[in-house]
Design an enzyme around this catalytic site. Structure first.
Site, PDB file in Angstrom:
ATOM      1  N   ARG A 111     -10.526   4.655   2.538  1.00 43.63           N
ATOM      2  CA  ARG A 111     -10.126   3.541   3.390  1.00 43.63           C
ATOM      3  C   ARG A 111     -10.353   3.896   4.866  1.00 43.63           C
ATOM      4  O   ARG A 111      -9.512   3.640   5.709  1.00 43.63           O
ATOM      5  CB  ARG A 111      -8.658   3.168   3.154  1.00 43.63           C
ATOM      6  CG  ARG A 111      -8.373   1.723   3.490  1.00 43.63           C
ATOM      7  CD  ARG A 111      -6.880   1.433   3.460  1.00 43.63           C
ATOM      8  NE  ARG A 111      -6.656   0.020   3.721  1.00 43.63           N
ATOM      9  CZ  ARG A 111      -5.496  -0.507   4.028  1.00 43.63           C
ATOM     10  NH1 ARG A 111      -4.418   0.254   4.110  1.00 43.63           N
ATOM     11  NH2 ARG A 111      -5.381  -1.788   4.261  1.00 43.63           N
TER      12      ARG A 111
ATOM     13  N   ASP B 269       3.894   3.995   3.879  1.00 42.25           N
ATOM     14  CA  ASP B 269       2.723   3.897   3.015  1.00 42.25           C
ATOM     15  C   ASP B 269       1.926   5.195   3.029  1.00 42.25           C
ATOM     16  O   ASP B 269       2.110   6.057   3.895  1.00 42.25           O
ATOM     17  CB  ASP B 269       1.854   2.732   3.524  1.00 42.25           C
ATOM     18  CG  ASP B 269       1.062   2.062   2.413  1.00 42.25           C
ATOM     19  OD1 ASP B 269       0.869   2.696   1.363  1.00 42.25           O
ATOM     20  OD2 ASP B 269       0.633   0.915   2.616  1.00 42.25           O
TER      21      ASP B 269
ATOM     22  N   ASP C 230       0.254  -3.005  -5.700  1.00 40.97           N
ATOM     23  CA  ASP C 230      -0.366  -4.040  -4.864  1.00 40.97           C
ATOM     24  C   ASP C 230      -0.744  -5.257  -5.696  1.00 40.97           C
ATOM     25  O   ASP C 230      -1.126  -6.293  -5.153  1.00 40.97           O
ATOM     26  CB  ASP C 230      -1.629  -3.496  -4.179  1.00 40.97           C
ATOM     27  CG  ASP C 230      -1.286  -2.699  -2.932  1.00 40.97           C
ATOM     28  OD1 ASP C 230      -0.126  -2.754  -2.488  1.00 40.97           O
ATOM     29  OD2 ASP C 230      -2.188  -2.027  -2.395  1.00 40.97           O
TER      30      ASP C 230
END
Ligand code: GLA
Length: 733
Positions: free
Chosen positions: A443, A478, A548
């Site tokens: 990411r 997170d 998610d």
């Protein structure tokens, strides 16, 4: 609950009303397992269980040549003498030898339970809740002391175990493996239930037959991972949710792990769990100690629902800490799926204001509020508000949200840095990477080297400024990529094997500092959804964003799987928009809520964007959850019908006094032209008369005959259609 030490026979018997755990000093001086299972009577001498034979293939004691470790059950086995199974540890001494012989020296028994410094662990609220046995063993040649810890709790059929190595010699030694526990069972007639998956499909139960050889799950990702959860069940083949014997192994740790079962060809089953030895080496200098994390081993002879309830209760009462322990959780609205990173203060206030009208209690600002964070290529590491989005900073926004009558919280990802960030430009040496080699990106981000104290300190100070300047009651923490190229630019070559574990200790230390400074904040852990949903995290963050994937139908499977090892109140679950952003599936607002109720509850959408009819329903949903959340989040949970075996899912919660219950039923796929059937409930009192919808039933009727599902068709519930559902309250008359 008690721990008996029989001095003449050298055995220790830990027991409570439900279980017995018996160990003894073996002829070799090491510890051997006599029994673990349902409670049995104590005896003066259990040594008849230790198997000695005239001439085993290989014997550890040269004088008698009668005792082989391989043919007996070890408590913390080593490899290299007469046990050829998986060892629980390995110590390398300066001369290169890896042979150990840890022989009983002494023991102590005391009330309560000690902390594991720097590590999460279960605890006793009062001394009378638990008793601990410490057995001290020594390898006299290497001058290393090994202490094995066993805690038995009064109210739960569990034993918590860990080990500690202490180097009392002058030479440095190397631990190349240091697991937390080993349980050898006398037969192999078990199956291993593991919880596997990946991003957006976490903790799916899978059952593997055990046989000769090794069956294992592990993580080498630096987090406990969505791929394999650090929780496994060893169950008898016929054990199901309602009956039968099983053992649970829950690792109170958030990094690399291994859980393995090994059937020896002589019939023994060995189960080990602990930090994954892959890329693990711990250098133990003179006078230093190494403490392994804890494993909580639970036993049931009453089926898997009972096993799960043991973990639910133990973790709620003896693992979770602080203000939010056993407290119903606030109903929240998170803006992530509503705006992603594209928001302004105005658009956030707009969502929050509608949430307030609906009855929401807490507003959460997700990713995108800091640094140059307009997409996921930049900003991580720069924990200062982006003035374009938050002109008056977090302080200003939190005050405005508070003025609406809502609590406020926000998102952080403290372990990460984008190459495109001020932090990385200033400190490229602060990431995990090998100099001269290109690090892998996940990411678009790199992992900060949390094994370094100055890195953790720096992040703490940045976060401290934002949090202390604003009015913050919740933080979503997170962690969005696995660890790769795990190399610390701060550590000498021989200490690189310590980095994975030191990283986890760094994460725990940051949590500890934030919790100590801001004890009222509710932390929710998250790792691309459920990549770090483990018992270790629950010690710091009492709830975890479960996945998610917010699709109601997929969530049935994910939440059902999560319920085996983790309390319902720890399962982060929200209603999101349709068509669902991960699956494209559309389900009614009612079904989305009916699934999300069985968790922390909240909304992951902009309530301005739903129809006014749905909005009216949302108001009722929030009222319902406020009324019943205590029961749902802390009641006794029962899985009734499995989404992995049928096209339906059902579960329920029952209050401790059995006077109230709530059942959830979900049709994942309709089956045309079949009988609607019955749903048998559980956990109620047989003699009590209950009311469910507008009919009265006795408890025995509900549990043995069941409710007629066709009744619900006639009550306006369209439960025969795809994705339809009902949630119904049951109350003693
Ligand atoms: C992860 C989380 C999401 C959201 C995003 C933000 O994917 O699991 O809930 O917070 O990060 O970037």
């Amino acid at each position: 609950m008690n721990i008996i030490c029989n001095k003449s026979s050298g055995h220790f018997h830990l027991y409570n009303d439900r279980i017995s755990y018996i160990i003894a000093v073996a002829p070799s001086g090491e510890l051997t397992n006599i029994y673990f299972g349902k409670r049995i009577h104590d005896r003066d001498n259990f040594s008849y269980v230790i198997f000695q034979m005239g001439m085993p293939n290989i014997a550890v004691d040269a004088d008698t040549e009668s005792y082989s470790m391989e043919l007996n059950r070890q408590e913390y086995p080593s490899f290299g003498t007469t046990d050829f199974g998986m060892p629980a540890f390995e110590v390398e001494t300066e001369n290169g030898s890896r042979i150990s012989s840890f022989v009983y020296k002494s023991h102590s028994i005391y009330k309560g339970k000690k902390e594991l410094t720097g590590l999460p662990a279960t605890y006793a609220n009062e001394e009378k809740e638990a008793m601990t046995l410490e057995v001290l063993l020594e390898d006299e040649q290497a001058k290393i002391v090994l202490t094995l810890f066993y805690t038995i709790f009064d109210n739960y059929p569990v034993v918590a175990r860990h080990a500690e190595f202490r180097n009392e010699g002058k030479d440095t030694v190397k631990l190349t493996k240091a697991l937390s526990c080993c349980l050898d069972l006398p037969d192999q007639n078990y199956e291993m239930m593991q919880f596997t998956g990946a991003w957006a499909r976490e903790r799916i139960p899978e059952v593997r037959k055990l046989t000769n050889g090794i069956t294992a799950v592990e993580s080498k990702r630096g987090t406990s991972s969505a791929n394999f959860n650090p929780f496994v069940i060893m169950k008898r083949p016929k054990t199901d949710d309602f009956s039968g014997e099983a053992f649970g192994f829950s690792f109170v740790y958030s990094g690399n792990f291994i859980a393995a079962a090994e059937g020896s060809t002589y019939g023994r089953l060995r189960i080990v769990m602990g930090i994954n030895p892959e890329r693990f080496t711990w250098i133990l200098e003179s006078e230093e100690s190494f403490v392994t994390p804890e494993v909580v081993i639970a036993h049931t002879d009453l089926g898997l629902n009972d096993l799960s309830r043991t973990y639910h209760r133990l973790y709620n009462n003896n693992l979770v800490r602080g203000k939010w322990k056993n407290r119903p959780r606030p109903i929240l609205n998170n803006n992530w799926e509503a705006t992603y990173m594209d928001f302004t203060e105005e658009s956030i206030l707009n969502i929050a204001s509608k949430a307030k009208q609906a009855g929401v209690e807490l507003f959460v600002l997700d990713d995108g509020w800091f640094g140059e964070r307009d997409d996921d290529f930049a900003g991580l590491g720069d924990w200062v508000e982006n003035p374009k989005k938050l002109p008056q900073g977090m302080a200003g926004l939190s005050r405005k949200i508070n003025a609406m009558g809502l609590d406020f919280g926000f998102w952080i990802e403290p372990e990460m840095v984008n190459p495109n960030s001020n932090l990385y430009r200033r400190h490229p040496e602060w990431v995990l990477a090998v100099p001269g080699r290109k690090p892998s990106l996940g990411r678009h981000q790199l992992v900060l080297d949390f094994s370094r104290k100055e890195v953790v300190d720096y992040i703490y100070n940045m976060l401290y400024k934002v949090i202390s300047g604003a009015s913050i009651s919740y933080i979503k923490w997170d962690m969005n990529r696995p660890l790769t190229e795990v190399f610390s630019m701060d550590s000498p070559p021989e200490k690189q094997g310590m980095i994975y574990h030191k990283y986890v200790l760094g994460v725990y230390s940051l949590y500890t500092r934030l919790i100590e400074t801001f004890p009222d904040i509710l932390f929710e852990s998250c790792s691309s959804g459920g990549n770090r949903f483990d018992a270790g995290m629950l010690y710091y963050a009492p709830q975890a964003w479960c996945s998610d994937n917010t699709d109601a139908i997929d969530r049935l499977r994910i939440q059902y799987g999560s319920s085996y090892g983790y309390p319902i109140v720890s399962i982060g679950s929200h209603v999101s928009n349709v068509p669902n952003q991960q699956t494209g599936r559309s389900t009614s607002i009612a079904t989305r809520a009916n699934v999300a109720y069985f968790g922390t509850y909240g909304y992951e959408l902009d309530l301005n964007e739903i129809s006014s009819k749905d909005f009216e329903e949302v108001k009722e949903q929030i009222e319902f959850m406020k009324k019943y959340r205590e029961l749902i989040q802390f009641g006794d949970f029962y899985r009734l019908r499995s989404p992995f075996e049928t096209d339906q899912t059902a579960w329920m919660v029952v209050s401790k006094d059995k006077k109230k219950a709530i059942v959830g039923f979900y049709c994942m796929k309709s089956n045309v032209n079949t009988l609607p059937g019955f749903l048998r409930l559980a956990g109620l009192d047989e003699e009590t008369l209950y009311k469910m919808e507008d009919r009265e039933y006795y408890g025995d009727e509900l549990m043995n005959m069941g409710i007629t599902l066709s009744e619900f068709y006639n009550k306006g519930f369209t439960i025969s259609e795809d994705y339809s559902s009902f949630v119904s309250v049951i109350e003693a008359v």
